[in-house]
Design a protein around this motif. Sequence first.
Motif, PDB file in Angstrom:
ATOM      1  N   VAL A 124      65.043  43.353  62.722  1.00  0.00           N
ATOM      2  CA  VAL A 124      66.013  42.372  63.293  1.00  0.00           C
ATOM      3  C   VAL A 124      65.490  41.079  64.016  1.00  0.00           C
ATOM      4  CG1 VAL A 124      68.395  41.187  63.711  1.00  0.00           C
ATOM      5  CG2 VAL A 124      67.647  43.610  61.760  1.00  0.00           C
ATOM      6  N   ILE A 125      65.260  39.888  64.373  1.00  0.00           N
ATOM      7  CA  ILE A 125      65.089  39.707  65.311  1.00  0.00           C
ATOM      8  C   ILE A 125      65.481  38.088  65.636  1.00  0.00           C
ATOM      9  CG2 ILE A 125      63.109  38.454  66.194  1.00  0.00           C
ATOM     10  CD1 ILE A 125      61.013  40.257  64.358  1.00  0.00           C
ATOM     11  N   PRO A 126      66.571  38.314  66.504  1.00  0.00           N
ATOM     12  CA  PRO A 126      66.972  37.153  67.144  1.00  0.00           C
ATOM     13  C   PRO A 126      65.844  36.267  67.581  1.00  0.00           C
ATOM     14  CG  PRO A 126      68.125  39.041  67.922  1.00  0.00           C
ATOM     15  CD  PRO A 126      67.420  39.462  66.955  1.00  0.00           C
ATOM     16  N   LEU A 127      66.544  34.973  67.491  1.00  0.00           N
ATOM     17  CA  LEU A 127      65.476  34.042  68.501  1.00  0.00           C
ATOM     18  C   LEU A 127      65.789  32.402  68.470  1.00  0.00           C
ATOM     19  CD1 LEU A 127      63.466  31.635  66.174  1.00  0.00           C
ATOM     20  CD2 LEU A 127      62.770  34.320  64.997  1.00  0.00           C
ATOM     21  N   LEU A 128      65.285  32.771  69.762  1.00  0.00           N
ATOM     22  CA  LEU A 128      65.466  30.655  70.465  1.00  0.00           C
ATOM     23  C   LEU A 128      64.459  30.280  70.783  1.00  0.00           C
ATOM     24  CD1 LEU A 128      67.781  28.286  70.471  1.00  0.00           C
ATOM     25  CD2 LEU A 128      67.964  29.604  72.793  1.00  0.00           C
ATOM     26  N   ASN A 129      63.463  29.247  70.690  1.00  0.00           N
ATOM     27  CA  ASN A 129      62.724  28.349  70.665  1.00  0.00           C
ATOM     28  C   ASN A 129      61.549  29.402  71.023  1.00  0.00           C
ATOM     29  OD1 ASN A 129      63.982  25.468  70.199  1.00  0.00           O
ATOM     30  ND2 ASN A 129      64.815  25.629  72.291  1.00  0.00           N
ATOM     31  N   HIS A 149      74.635  39.658  64.480  1.00  0.00           N
ATOM     32  CA  HIS A 149      75.414  40.473  63.691  1.00  0.00           C
ATOM     33  C   HIS A 149      75.738  40.462  62.216  1.00  0.00           C
ATOM     34  CE1 HIS A 149      79.496  40.157  61.556  1.00  0.00           C
ATOM     35  NE2 HIS A 149      80.014  40.865  62.380  1.00  0.00           N
ATOM     36  N   ALA A 150      74.733  38.658  62.138  1.00  0.00           N
ATOM     37  CA  ALA A 150      74.244  38.085  61.426  1.00  0.00           C
ATOM     38  C   ALA A 150      73.227  38.560  59.849  1.00  0.00           C
ATOM     39  CB  ALA A 150      73.621  36.516  61.179  1.00  0.00           C
ATOM     40  N   GLY A 151      72.250  39.168  61.464  1.00  0.00           N
ATOM     41  CA  GLY A 151      70.942  39.735  60.599  1.00  0.00           C
ATOM     42  C   GLY A 151      71.871  41.748  59.680  1.00  0.00           C
ATOM     43  N   PHE A 152      72.628  42.192  60.943  1.00  0.00           N
ATOM     44  CA  PHE A 152      73.446  43.445  60.705  1.00  0.00           C
ATOM     45  C   PHE A 152      73.461  43.658  59.253  1.00  0.00           C
ATOM     46  CE2 PHE A 152      73.460  45.042  65.218  1.00  0.00           C
ATOM     47  CZ  PHE A 152      71.733  45.340  65.003  1.00  0.00           C
ATOM     48  N   GLU A 153      74.378  41.936  59.186  1.00  0.00           N
ATOM     49  CA  GLU A 153      75.289  41.800  57.662  1.00  0.00           C
ATOM     50  C   GLU A 153      73.949  42.238  56.692  1.00  0.00           C
ATOM     51  OE1 GLU A 153      77.516  38.164  57.522  1.00  0.00           O
ATOM     52  OE2 GLU A 153      79.726  39.908  57.843  1.00  0.00           O
ATOM     53  N   LYS A 154      72.935  41.763  56.673  1.00  0.00           N
ATOM     54  CA  LYS A 154      71.909  41.336  55.777  1.00  0.00           C
ATOM     55  C   LYS A 154      71.184  43.006  55.908  1.00  0.00           C
ATOM     56  CE  LYS A 154      73.301  37.185  54.204  1.00  0.00           C
ATOM     57  NZ  LYS A 154      73.764  36.990  52.474  1.00  0.00           N
ATOM     58  N   ALA A 155      70.931  43.003  56.262  1.00  0.00           N
ATOM     59  CA  ALA A 155      69.954  44.569  56.908  1.00  0.00           C
ATOM     60  C   ALA A 155      70.467  45.304  55.345  1.00  0.00           C
ATOM     61  CB  ALA A 155      69.936  45.087  57.573  1.00  0.00           C
ATOM     62  N   GLN A 156      68.573  46.151  54.786  1.00  0.00           N
ATOM     63  CA  GLN A 156      69.147  47.015  53.426  1.00  0.00           C
ATOM     64  C   GLN A 156      68.571  47.710  54.140  1.00  0.00           C
ATOM     65  OE1 GLN A 156      67.467  44.771  50.375  1.00  0.00           O
ATOM     66  NE2 GLN A 156      69.909  43.581  50.106  1.00  0.00           N
ATOM     67  N   GLY A 157      67.721  48.068  55.357  1.00  0.00           N
ATOM     68  CA  GLY A 157      66.922  49.783  55.264  1.00  0.00           C
ATOM     69  C   GLY A 157      67.664  51.034  55.405  1.00  0.00           C
ATOM     70  N   ASP A 158      66.981  51.832  55.183  1.00  0.00           N
ATOM     71  CA  ASP A 158      67.268  53.223  56.027  1.00  0.00           C
ATOM     72  C   ASP A 158      68.211  52.996  57.477  1.00  0.00           C
ATOM     73  OD1 ASP A 158      68.037  54.097  53.547  1.00  0.00           O
ATOM     74  OD2 ASP A 158      65.978  55.135  53.550  1.00  0.00           O
ATOM     75  N   VAL A 159      67.128  52.723  57.802  1.00  0.00           N
ATOM     76  CA  VAL A 159      66.245  52.468  59.467  1.00  0.00           C
ATOM     77  C   VAL A 159      66.606  50.658  59.808  1.00  0.00           C
ATOM     78  CG1 VAL A 159      65.663  52.952  61.000  1.00  0.00           C
ATOM     79  CG2 VAL A 159      65.362  54.627  59.889  1.00  0.00           C
ATOM     80  N   LEU A 178      77.907  29.786  61.725  1.00  0.00           N
ATOM     81  CA  LEU A 178      77.999  29.094  60.932  1.00  0.00           C
ATOM     82  C   LEU A 178      76.237  29.484  60.015  1.00  0.00           C
ATOM     83  CD1 LEU A 178      79.947  26.071  61.506  1.00  0.00           C
ATOM     84  CD2 LEU A 178      80.635  27.958  60.347  1.00  0.00           C
ATOM     85  N   ILE A 179      75.850  29.502  59.390  1.00  0.00           N
ATOM     86  CA  ILE A 179      74.612  29.501  58.488  1.00  0.00           C
ATOM     87  C   ILE A 179      73.810  28.433  57.443  1.00  0.00           C
ATOM     88  CG2 ILE A 179      73.117  30.661  57.594  1.00  0.00           C
ATOM     89  CD1 ILE A 179      74.357  33.721  57.875  1.00  0.00           C
ATOM     90  N   LYS A 180      73.381  27.803  58.350  1.00  0.00           N
ATOM     91  CA  LYS A 180      72.863  26.464  57.718  1.00  0.00           C
ATOM     92  C   LYS A 180      71.514  26.664  56.889  1.00  0.00           C
ATOM     93  CE  LYS A 180      70.433  21.869  59.955  1.00  0.00           C
ATOM     94  NZ  LYS A 180      69.981  20.848  60.772  1.00  0.00           N
ATOM     95  N   ASN A 181      70.557  27.738  56.972  1.00  0.00           N
ATOM     96  CA  ASN A 181      69.794  27.878  55.337  1.00  0.00           C
ATOM     97  C   ASN A 181      69.527  28.940  55.697  1.00  0.00           C
ATOM     98  OD1 ASN A 181      69.076  25.361  57.132  1.00  0.00           O
ATOM     99  ND2 ASN A 181      68.793  24.889  54.676  1.00  0.00           N
TER     100      ASN A 181
END
Length: 315
Positions: free
Chosen positions: A6-11, A77-87, A308-311
């Motif tokens: 999971v990688i959050p990023l800005l610019n 938080h958004a990435g954690f909701e979507k994550a499916q891996g065991d780790v 709010l998620i755009k895409n």
Amino acid sequence: MNISVVIPLLNEHESLQELYNWIAKVMLSNRFSYEIIFIDDGSTDDSWKIISDLTKKDEHVKGIRFFKNFGKSQALHAGFEKAQGDVVVTMDADLQDSPDEIPELYNMITNEGFDLVSGWKKKRYDSVISKNIPSKLFNWAARKTSGVILNDFNCGLKAYKIDVVKNIDVNGEMHRYIPVLAKNAGFSKIAEKVVLHQARKYGETKFGMDRFIHGFLDLITIWFLSHFGKRPMHLFGALGVIMLTIGFGFSLYLGIDKLFLNPTGRLITQRPQFYLALSTMIIGTQFFVAGFLGEIILRTKQDKKRYLIKNELNF
């Protein structure tokens, strides 16, 4: 699936392709099944275009795009909701975190039984005055307040059991305190691993000195929430009782003194003890009201979407 990165990023458009190549190389060489989730937290450069191109070329890559910049905690938080891996492995997108650390982090979770492993950038390439010294002070305060013994709370490179990220609520700017949130949720097997820290290759840091001020304020918040978040009346009610007791004690003293000991003396309103009694009783009442309001809010609050998620791509 073995791992979700999971990688959050800005610019961070300059580093994304290189980071993807590095992660993919590590995953393939270790034969992991994996997914890479990029969360674009309102970038104004070409970051989303690069993420979109990567999702078309590789089904392992997934993208989430916010309408605007909501903050790193919301992105995680958004990435954690979507994550499916065991780790689940989190890392920053600026190439200062090394993907080569992922196999050992994965091993510590799966084979050594830890719930969470936090990276420790023991040797840093940041400015000593603007980052290293404030960071040491911040980490010392976090250890003393939370009871979680880590040297580097703010390191973005961490690994978690999937159960951890699915059962903690990362909001506001609480990403600094995910180990504390995990401990409060019952995940007590927390370890630390020394990781390689690299000098920033592209762009500039998105965080200034103000993050440490915000960090200390958040530390107070998380201390309060961990001790009294479920029952705020326990704190405010206790303070209210103390203040009312002090005020009542002064009032009783003034009444006895005026009625029996010195009936011809000064008026009660001319004595400083009167104002002490009045002030402490008013403050005590306010504490009680704050406690009641806190209890009412807890019982009537409704969860509100914090971003709010755009895409979304490849989900």
